[in-house]
Design a protein around this motif. Structure first.
Motif, PDB file in Angstrom:
ATOM      1  N   PRO A  10     -82.483 -84.553 -17.307  1.00 49.55           N
ATOM      2  CA  PRO A  10     -81.520 -84.108 -16.305  1.00 49.55           C
ATOM      3  C   PRO A  10     -80.739 -85.299 -15.745  1.00 49.55           C
ATOM      4  O   PRO A  10     -81.319 -86.361 -15.502  1.00 49.55           O
ATOM      5  N   PHE A  11     -79.453 -85.128 -15.552  1.00 50.59           N
ATOM      6  CA  PHE A  11     -78.608 -86.205 -15.027  1.00 50.59           C
ATOM      7  C   PHE A  11     -77.915 -85.727 -13.757  1.00 50.59           C
ATOM      8  O   PHE A  11     -77.169 -84.756 -13.792  1.00 50.59           O
ATOM      9  N   TYR A  12     -78.144 -86.408 -12.662  1.00 50.31           N
ATOM     10  CA  TYR A  12     -77.408 -86.113 -11.435  1.00 50.31           C
ATOM     11  C   TYR A  12     -76.910 -87.428 -10.857  1.00 50.31           C
ATOM     12  O   TYR A  12     -77.706 -88.240 -10.382  1.00 50.31           O
ATOM     13  N   ASN A  72     -74.477 -78.342  -8.888  1.00 55.00           N
ATOM     14  CA  ASN A  72     -75.798 -78.945  -8.757  1.00 55.00           C
ATOM     15  C   ASN A  72     -76.838 -77.860  -8.454  1.00 55.00           C
ATOM     16  O   ASN A  72     -76.823 -77.249  -7.390  1.00 55.00           O
ATOM     17  N   GLY A  74     -80.196 -78.492  -8.892  1.00 55.48           N
ATOM     18  CA  GLY A  74     -81.477 -79.140  -8.598  1.00 55.48           C
ATOM     19  C   GLY A  74     -82.218 -79.477  -9.883  1.00 55.48           C
ATOM     20  O   GLY A  74     -82.020 -78.853 -10.922  1.00 55.48           O
ATOM     21  N   LYS A  75     -83.090 -80.453  -9.764  1.00 52.68           N
ATOM     22  CA  LYS A  75     -83.763 -80.978 -10.942  1.00 52.68           C
ATOM     23  C   LYS A  75     -84.572 -79.923 -11.700  1.00 52.68           C
ATOM     24  O   LYS A  75     -84.563 -79.886 -12.928  1.00 52.68           O
ATOM     25  N   ASP A  95     -86.923 -88.455 -17.067  1.00 55.40           N
ATOM     26  CA  ASP A  95     -85.881 -88.774 -16.080  1.00 55.40           C
ATOM     27  C   ASP A  95     -84.842 -89.686 -16.723  1.00 55.40           C
ATOM     28  O   ASP A  95     -85.178 -90.533 -17.542  1.00 55.40           O
ATOM     29  N   SER A  96     -83.608 -89.511 -16.313  1.00 53.30           N
ATOM     30  CA  SER A  96     -82.534 -90.295 -16.922  1.00 53.30           C
ATOM     31  C   SER A  96     -82.298 -91.613 -16.196  1.00 53.30           C
ATOM     32  O   SER A  96     -81.450 -92.389 -16.586  1.00 53.30           O
ATOM     33  N   ASP A  97     -83.052 -91.856 -15.119  1.00 58.69           N
ATOM     34  CA  ASP A  97     -82.801 -93.087 -14.345  1.00 58.69           C
ATOM     35  C   ASP A  97     -83.666 -94.252 -14.837  1.00 58.69           C
ATOM     36  O   ASP A  97     -83.791 -95.258 -14.146  1.00 58.69           O
ATOM     37  N   GLN A  99     -86.797 -94.557 -15.018  1.00 59.95           N
ATOM     38  CA  GLN A  99     -88.110 -94.755 -14.396  1.00 59.95           C
ATOM     39  C   GLN A  99     -89.220 -94.310 -15.341  1.00 59.95           C
ATOM     40  O   GLN A  99     -90.359 -94.679 -15.174  1.00 59.95           O
ATOM     41  N   VAL A 205     -79.358 -94.460  -6.402  1.00 61.05           N
ATOM     42  CA  VAL A 205     -80.466 -94.225  -5.474  1.00 61.05           C
ATOM     43  C   VAL A 205     -81.110 -92.878  -5.769  1.00 61.05           C
ATOM     44  O   VAL A 205     -80.486 -91.988  -6.341  1.00 61.05           O
ATOM     45  N   SER A 206     -82.373 -92.746  -5.381  1.00 59.93           N
ATOM     46  CA  SER A 206     -83.090 -91.487  -5.570  1.00 59.93           C
ATOM     47  C   SER A 206     -82.423 -90.391  -4.751  1.00 59.93           C
ATOM     48  O   SER A 206     -81.946 -90.626  -3.653  1.00 59.93           O
ATOM     49  N   SER A 207     -82.350 -89.183  -5.320  1.00 58.23           N
ATOM     50  CA  SER A 207     -81.745 -88.099  -4.553  1.00 58.23           C
ATOM     51  C   SER A 207     -82.786 -87.277  -3.809  1.00 58.23           C
ATOM     52  O   SER A 207     -82.478 -86.226  -3.287  1.00 58.23           O
ATOM     53  N   LYS A 212     -85.978 -83.140   1.389  1.00 62.63           N
ATOM     54  CA  LYS A 212     -86.070 -82.506   0.065  1.00 62.63           C
ATOM     55  C   LYS A 212     -87.506 -82.487  -0.436  1.00 62.63           C
ATOM     56  O   LYS A 212     -87.956 -81.504  -1.028  1.00 62.63           O
TER      57      LYS A 212
HETATM   58  N1  UDP Z   1     -81.905 -84.955 -10.753  1.00 57.70           N
HETATM   59  C1  UDP Z   1     -81.227 -83.779 -11.115  1.00 57.70           C
HETATM   60  N2  UDP Z   1     -80.748 -82.964 -10.119  1.00 57.70           N
HETATM   61  C2  UDP Z   1     -80.919 -83.243  -8.797  1.00 57.70           C
HETATM   62  C3  UDP Z   1     -81.632 -84.420  -8.460  1.00 57.70           C
HETATM   63  C4  UDP Z   1     -82.117 -85.251  -9.453  1.00 57.70           C
HETATM   64  O1  UDP Z   1     -81.051 -83.488 -12.291  1.00 57.70           O
HETATM   65  O2  UDP Z   1     -80.456 -82.469  -7.964  1.00 57.70           O
HETATM   66  C5  UDP Z   1     -82.434 -85.831 -11.828  1.00 57.70           C
HETATM   67  C6  UDP Z   1     -82.012 -87.292 -11.731  1.00 57.70           C
HETATM   68  O3  UDP Z   1     -80.807 -87.526 -12.409  1.00 57.70           O
HETATM   69  C7  UDP Z   1     -83.175 -88.019 -12.386  1.00 57.70           C
HETATM   70  C8  UDP Z   1     -84.352 -87.124 -12.057  1.00 57.70           C
HETATM   71  O4  UDP Z   1     -83.828 -85.842 -11.723  1.00 57.70           O
HETATM   72  O5  UDP Z   1     -83.038 -88.060 -13.801  1.00 57.70           O
HETATM   73  C9  UDP Z   1     -85.203 -87.685 -10.928  1.00 57.70           C
HETATM   74  O6  UDP Z   1     -84.407 -87.846  -9.794  1.00 57.70           O
HETATM   75  P1  UDP Z   1     -84.566 -89.082  -8.806  1.00 57.70           P
HETATM   76  O7  UDP Z   1     -84.657 -90.342  -9.572  1.00 57.70           O
HETATM   77  O8  UDP Z   1     -83.463 -88.966  -7.811  1.00 57.70           O
HETATM   78  O9  UDP Z   1     -85.951 -88.750  -8.115  1.00 57.70           O
HETATM   79  P2  UDP Z   1     -87.248 -89.673  -7.973  1.00 57.70           P
HETATM   80  O10 UDP Z   1     -87.408 -90.432  -9.269  1.00 57.70           O
HETATM   81  O11 UDP Z   1     -86.990 -90.559  -6.816  1.00 57.70           O
HETATM   82  O12 UDP Z   1     -88.345 -88.689  -7.736  1.00 57.70           O
END
Ligand code: UDP
Ligand code: MG
Length: 313
Positions: A10-12, A72, A74-75, A95-97, A99, A205-207, A212
Motif C-alpha cells: 500500500p502506498f499513501y 484514501n 486507509g491501510k 509496507d512501501s516505506d 520499514q 512521516v508515519s501517518s 488513529k
Molecule cells: N498507508 C496506506 N494508507 C493509509 C496510511 C498508510 O496505504 O491511510 C500505508 C503506507 O504507505 C505504508 C504503510 O501503510 O506503506 C504503513 O504506514 P506508516 O508507515 O504510515 O505506518 P507505521 O509504519 O508508522 O505503522
C-alpha cells in the motif's frame, strides 16, 4: 512452471520511497530467479506524486501492477484491494516505506518451501518507536489477547508470507471492518515466526498518530471480542448487590439509632458516579452499534479509479 510470489504494497504519500522500494524489490527478485515475482502496488489516495511514480514503475518493470483507489480508504482497505488482486502461490503484504526489508522474503520463501503456510516476520525491537508507543503497544496486545478468543502475536505487523490457501480464506471473510492483524490470526494455518530488524522510514512521516492508533485498537477489540459488552451485566449485578446491602445497613441503623441527618454530599457523589458508569456503558454499546450500522450497509471496502497490469485490466 515457476511458482509465483505476489508482493502487496500500500502506498499513501510515499513519493520519496517509490523508486527505492522498487529498486530493492527488483534486486530481491533478481536474486531468486526460481520464482516469478509480481508486485501489486495500491495507491491509497495519495496527495503527492506517488501515483505518477507508480505508473512509471509499471512501465519500467514488467510485473508491477498498479491500482489507484478513488480516495484514501486507509491501510487495511488498501491491503484488501491488493490481496484481492494477488495471483501468487505465495503472497507477501509489505509496507512501501522500506520499514519492512524486502530482503527477508528469501528467508520467508525458504520456510514456506519447508511447509509453513504462514511465515510471520516479528520485529526484534521497537527502537523506532517512542517510549509511549512501545508501552501502549505492549499493553494493547496483552489486553486484546486476554479478552478475545483469537491471539494476535505481539510485535508482528502485516509483513508476512501467506500461502495461496490462506489468502483465499481471507477473501472469504465478508466483513467491511478489516482489522487485518486480527483477520490474519483468525484464519489460522500452520505458522512459523522469523525475526527481522524494523528499520526507520525511508522518507516522509508515519501517518499513524495517537488518535488513529487508538481507533485501530478499538477496532481490534470490538472486531474480535464482545467482552466489553458483557461486562456490564456484572457491573450492574455488583452495583445492585452493593445497593441491597447498603439498604439493609440503613434500615438496621435507623431502627437501632433513629433517623440520621441526610447527607447531601454523599447523595450527589453517588448519583453522579452511577450516572457516569451508565454513560460509559452506553458509550461501549455505541461503539458496537456504530460498527453494526456500518457493517449492515454492505458498502464496498474500497473503490478503484484505474488499474494497470493486472489480470482484470
Ligand atoms: N498507508 C496506506 N494508507 C493509509 C496510511 C498508510 O496505504 O491511510 C500505508 C503506507 O504507505 C505504508 C504503510 O501503510 O506503506 C504503513 O504506514 P506508516 O508507515 O504510515 O505506518 P507505521 O509504519 O508508522 O505503522
Ligand atoms: Mg511505516
Amino acid at each position: 512452471m515457476k511458482k509465483v510470489v505476489s508482493l502487496v504494497a500500500p502506498f499513501y504519500n510515499e513519493s520519496g520511497n517509490v523508486s527505492e522500494f522498487f529498486r530493492r524489490v527488483n534486486d530481491v527478485a533478481a536474486a531468486l530467479p526460481q520464482y516469478d515475482f509480481e508486485v501489486i502496488a495500491v495507491n491509497d489516495g495519495s496527495r503527492d506524486n506517488t501515483w505518477n511514480e507508480l505508473l512509471e514503475a509499471h512501465r519500467r518493470y514488467p510485473r508491477v501492477h498498479v491500482v489507484d483507489l478513488s480516495r484514501n480508504f486507509g491501510k487495511e482497505a488498501a491491503l484488501t484491494a491488493g490481496l484481492d488482486r494477488a495471483m501468487g502461490d505465495a503472497v507477501v503484504p509489505i509496507d512501501s516505506d522500506l520499514q519492512h526489508p524486502p530482503e527477508l522474503i528469501a528467508d520467508m520463501l525458504a520456510q514456506w518451501e519447508k511447509g509453513a503456510e504462514v511465515v510471520l516476520a516479528q520485529r526484534t525491537d521497537r527502537v523506532t518507536d517512542g517510549a509511549l508507543q512501545k508501552l501502549t503497544a505492549v499493553q494493547f496486545y496483552r489486553f486484546h489477547n486476554k479478552i478475545s478468543n483469537i491471539q494476535v502475536p505481539a510485535n508482528v505487523g502485516d509483513f508476512r508470507l501467506m500461502d495461496k490457501a490462506v489468502v483465499e480464506a481471507l477473501r472469504k471473510l465478508p466483513e467491511n471492518h478489516r482489522f487485518m492483524k486480527g483477520l490474519f490470526a483468525w484464519v489460522g494455518f500452520r505458522t512459523v515466526t522469523i525475526p527481522y530488524d524494523h528499520g526507520p522510514r525511508g522518507a516522509g512521516v508515519s501517518s499513524f498518530n495517537f488518535w488513529k492508533l487508538w481507533n485501530l485498537a478499538l477496532e481490534g477489540i470490538t472486531s474480535f471480542s464482545t467482552a466489553p459488552l458483557k461486562i456490564w451485566t456484572y457491573v450492574g449485578l455488583g452495583a445492585s448487590v452493593f445497593a441491597l446491602l447498603y439498604a439493609l445497613l440503613i434500615t438496621v441503623k435507623t431502627m437501632l439509632f433513629g433517623i440520621d441527618v441526610p447527607g447531601y454530599a454523599s447523595l450527589m457523589v453517588s448519583v453522579m458516579f452511577i450516572g457516569g458508569v451508565q454513560l460509559i456503558g452506553i458509550g461501549v454499546l455505541g461503539e458496537y452499534i456504530g460498527r453494526i450500522y456500518h457493517e449492515v450497509k454492505r458498502r464496498p471496502v474500497y473503490l478503484v479509479r484505474e488499474s494497470h497490469g493486472g489480470a482484470k485490466d
